[in-house]
Scaffold this active site. Structure first.
Site, short mmCIF file in Angstrom:
data_model
loop_
_atom_site.label_atom_id
_atom_site.label_comp_id
_atom_site.label_asym_id
_atom_site.label_seq_id
_atom_site.Cartn_x
_atom_site.Cartn_y
_atom_site.Cartn_z
N GLY A 17 0.85 -1.31 -0.16
CA GLY A 17 -0.10 -0.23 -0.10
C GLY A 17 0.81 1.10 -0.14
O GLY A 17 0.60 1.99 -0.80
N ILE A 38 8.54 -8.84 -3.11
CA ILE A 38 8.27 -10.29 -3.30
C ILE A 38 7.11 -10.56 -4.15
O ILE A 38 7.19 -11.71 -4.99
CB ILE A 38 8.18 -11.04 -2.09
CG1 ILE A 38 8.49 -12.49 -2.13
CG2 ILE A 38 7.00 -10.89 -1.42
CD1 ILE A 38 8.98 -13.25 -0.86
N LEU A 56 13.41 -10.54 0.55
CA LEU A 56 14.29 -9.94 1.29
C LEU A 56 15.25 -11.01 2.11
O LEU A 56 16.29 -10.42 2.56
CB LEU A 56 13.46 -9.01 2.56
CG LEU A 56 12.98 -7.66 2.12
CD1 LEU A 56 11.79 -7.42 3.06
CD2 LEU A 56 13.99 -6.86 1.59
N VAL A 78 6.90 -8.18 6.54
CA VAL A 78 5.39 -8.63 7.04
C VAL A 78 4.96 -7.30 7.71
O VAL A 78 5.53 -6.68 8.37
CB VAL A 78 5.54 -9.77 7.95
CG1 VAL A 78 4.08 -9.86 8.61
CG2 VAL A 78 5.94 -10.94 7.02
N SER A 79 3.78 -6.81 7.55
CA SER A 79 3.21 -5.34 8.11
C SER A 79 2.18 -5.33 8.96
O SER A 79 1.80 -4.30 9.35
CB SER A 79 3.14 -4.65 6.84
OG SER A 79 1.88 -5.28 6.21
N SER A 114 7.24 1.38 13.04
CA SER A 114 5.86 1.49 13.38
C SER A 114 5.54 1.94 14.81
O SER A 114 6.37 1.66 15.85
CB SER A 114 5.24 0.01 13.04
OG SER A 114 3.76 -0.17 13.53
N ASN A 115 4.22 2.30 14.73
CA ASN A 115 3.82 2.60 16.41
C ASN A 115 3.96 1.25 17.41
O ASN A 115 4.04 1.40 18.39
CB ASN A 115 2.32 3.28 16.35
CG ASN A 115 1.29 2.51 15.88
OD1 ASN A 115 0.67 1.60 16.82
ND2 ASN A 115 0.87 2.21 14.61
N TYR A 139 5.55 -8.48 15.25
CA TYR A 139 5.62 -7.50 14.29
C TYR A 139 6.45 -6.24 14.83
O TYR A 139 7.35 -5.82 14.61
CB TYR A 139 4.37 -7.28 13.65
CG TYR A 139 4.46 -5.73 12.86
CD1 TYR A 139 4.97 -5.81 11.67
CD2 TYR A 139 3.62 -4.92 13.31
CE1 TYR A 139 4.88 -4.62 10.78
CE2 TYR A 139 3.54 -3.64 12.66
CZ TYR A 139 4.17 -3.67 11.35
OH TYR A 139 4.17 -2.25 10.69
N SER A 168 -0.91 5.40 11.44
CA SER A 168 -1.74 4.64 10.90
C SER A 168 -1.77 5.20 9.25
O SER A 168 -2.57 6.37 9.34
CB SER A 168 -3.05 4.55 11.23
OG SER A 168 -3.24 4.07 12.57
C1 15L Z 1 1.15 -0.80 11.18
O1 15L Z 1 2.18 -0.80 11.50
C2 15L Z 1 0.57 -1.69 10.32
O2 15L Z 1 1.41 -1.79 9.15
C3 15L Z 1 -1.08 -0.92 9.56
O3 15L Z 1 -1.59 -2.01 8.85
C4 15L Z 1 -1.60 -0.41 10.73
O4 15L Z 1 -2.04 -1.51 11.37
C5 15L Z 1 -0.93 0.52 11.46
O5 15L Z 1 0.20 0.15 12.13
C6 15L Z 1 -1.94 1.05 12.76
O6 15L Z 1 -1.47 0.69 13.88
O7 15L Z 1 -2.79 1.52 12.46
#
Ligand code: 15L
Length: 277
Positions: A17, A38, A56, A78-79, A114-115, A139, A168
């Site tokens: 995305g 990938i 990766l 992986v996200s 990421s948060n 994650y 987000s």
């Molecule tokens: C993330 O790290 C994720 O990749 C995304 O899909 C959302 O879940 C986002 O955090 C979030 O916390 O809203």
């Protein structure tokens, strides 16, 4: 129009995305992108961009892809929350390959953190970028690891990096939590551009949220030195989303939201061990 980097930029996770958003905005800004993922790139190939399908886990290929690049924007991996074994290859070994490539090229890394690296901080807190990691799953743990990999490569090898702790980032906020955590695509694109073109960044962390009034959770990062300030805001969505909360007290208590609830067993009877029959 921002500055255009002198060397190509490697974009991992280009088919995801946010990868697709950056593929468009960075090439529209005149940047030359070398993209990888990938899975195939689903959109029309932008001008000044090329794409190579790669894993990766494959260190030599990542090294080869980075040849001649001045920066690596690392979104790949992986996200969302998954079992440890699913995260291990792309997110742990993968970030090592990215930093090794950056070391060889003397390139800078822009890491999509990421948060969820700090997800178990409570929403009533206000935390600085140097407050302790409290990952809310495997994650988030991999994102904390990626940030620490950046520190190792900075202090040991002088590889510069910016870890963007993305809240987000979606087209629009979709629930009450995102009134705080939402990062617009425009703000993300402008931030990544500043991360790449700012002459010196050292090794730093930036909170990735737009100018949302509800974002009282995160403070004190290096955005001033990067010349970035968010321009968008989730505030216009407050009326329609303010009441859009879950009925899960764990999700609503912590910054990481629903990720905190996944497999949450604190206070519950001991579960079966992962490796028990
Ligand atoms: C993330 O790290 C994720 O990749 C995304 O899909 C959302 O879940 C986002 O955090 C979030 O916390 O809203």
């Amino acid at each position: 129009m921002t500055d255009t980097p002198a060397k190509p930029v490697l974009l991992t996770g280009a088919s995801g995305g946010l990868g697709r958003v950056l593929a468009k905005s960075l090439t529209e800004a005149g940047w030359t992108l070398r993209m990888t993922d990938i899975v195939p790139f689903p959109d029309a190939m932008p001008a000044r961009a090329s794409f190579t399908k790669a894993d990766l886990n494959d260190g030599p290929t990542i090294l080869r892809l980075a040849e001649g690049c001045g920066a690596i924007v690392h979104l790949g991996g992986v996200s969302t929350e998954h079992p440890f074994e699913t995260i291990l290859g792309p997110n742990i070994r993968g970030v090592f390959h990215v930093y090794e490539a950056a070391r060889r090229e003397r390139a800078r890394v822009i890491f999509a953190s990421s948060n969820h690296a700090i997800g178990f901080h409570e929403r009533v807190e206000s935390i600085g970028a140097d407050t302790q990691f409290l990952p809310d799953g495997f994650y988030g743990l991999s994102k904390a690891y990626g940030e620490l990999m950046g520190r190792l490569y900075w202090f040991k090898h002088g590889v510069e990096s910016v870890a963007i702790r993305i809240g987000s980032s979606f087209p629009e906020p979709i629930n009450a939590r995102m009134l705080a955590t939402w990062l617009s695509y425009g703000d993300l694109s402008r931030l990544v551009q500043r991360c790449v073109v700012t002459p010196k960044v050292g090794c730093t962390v930036i909170w990735g949220a737009s100018a949302n009034s509800a974002m009282t959770w995160w403070r004190d990062d290096a955005r001033g030195a990067l010349g970035w300030a968010p321009q968008d805001s989730a505030d216009p969505f407050a009326g329609q989303l303010g009441a859009k909360v879950s009925d899960d007290p764990i999700e609503e208590r912590y910054m990481g939201g629903g990720f905190c609830s996944i497999d949450y067993s604190r206070g519950a009877p001991a579960p079966r061990g992962l490796f028990e029959d």
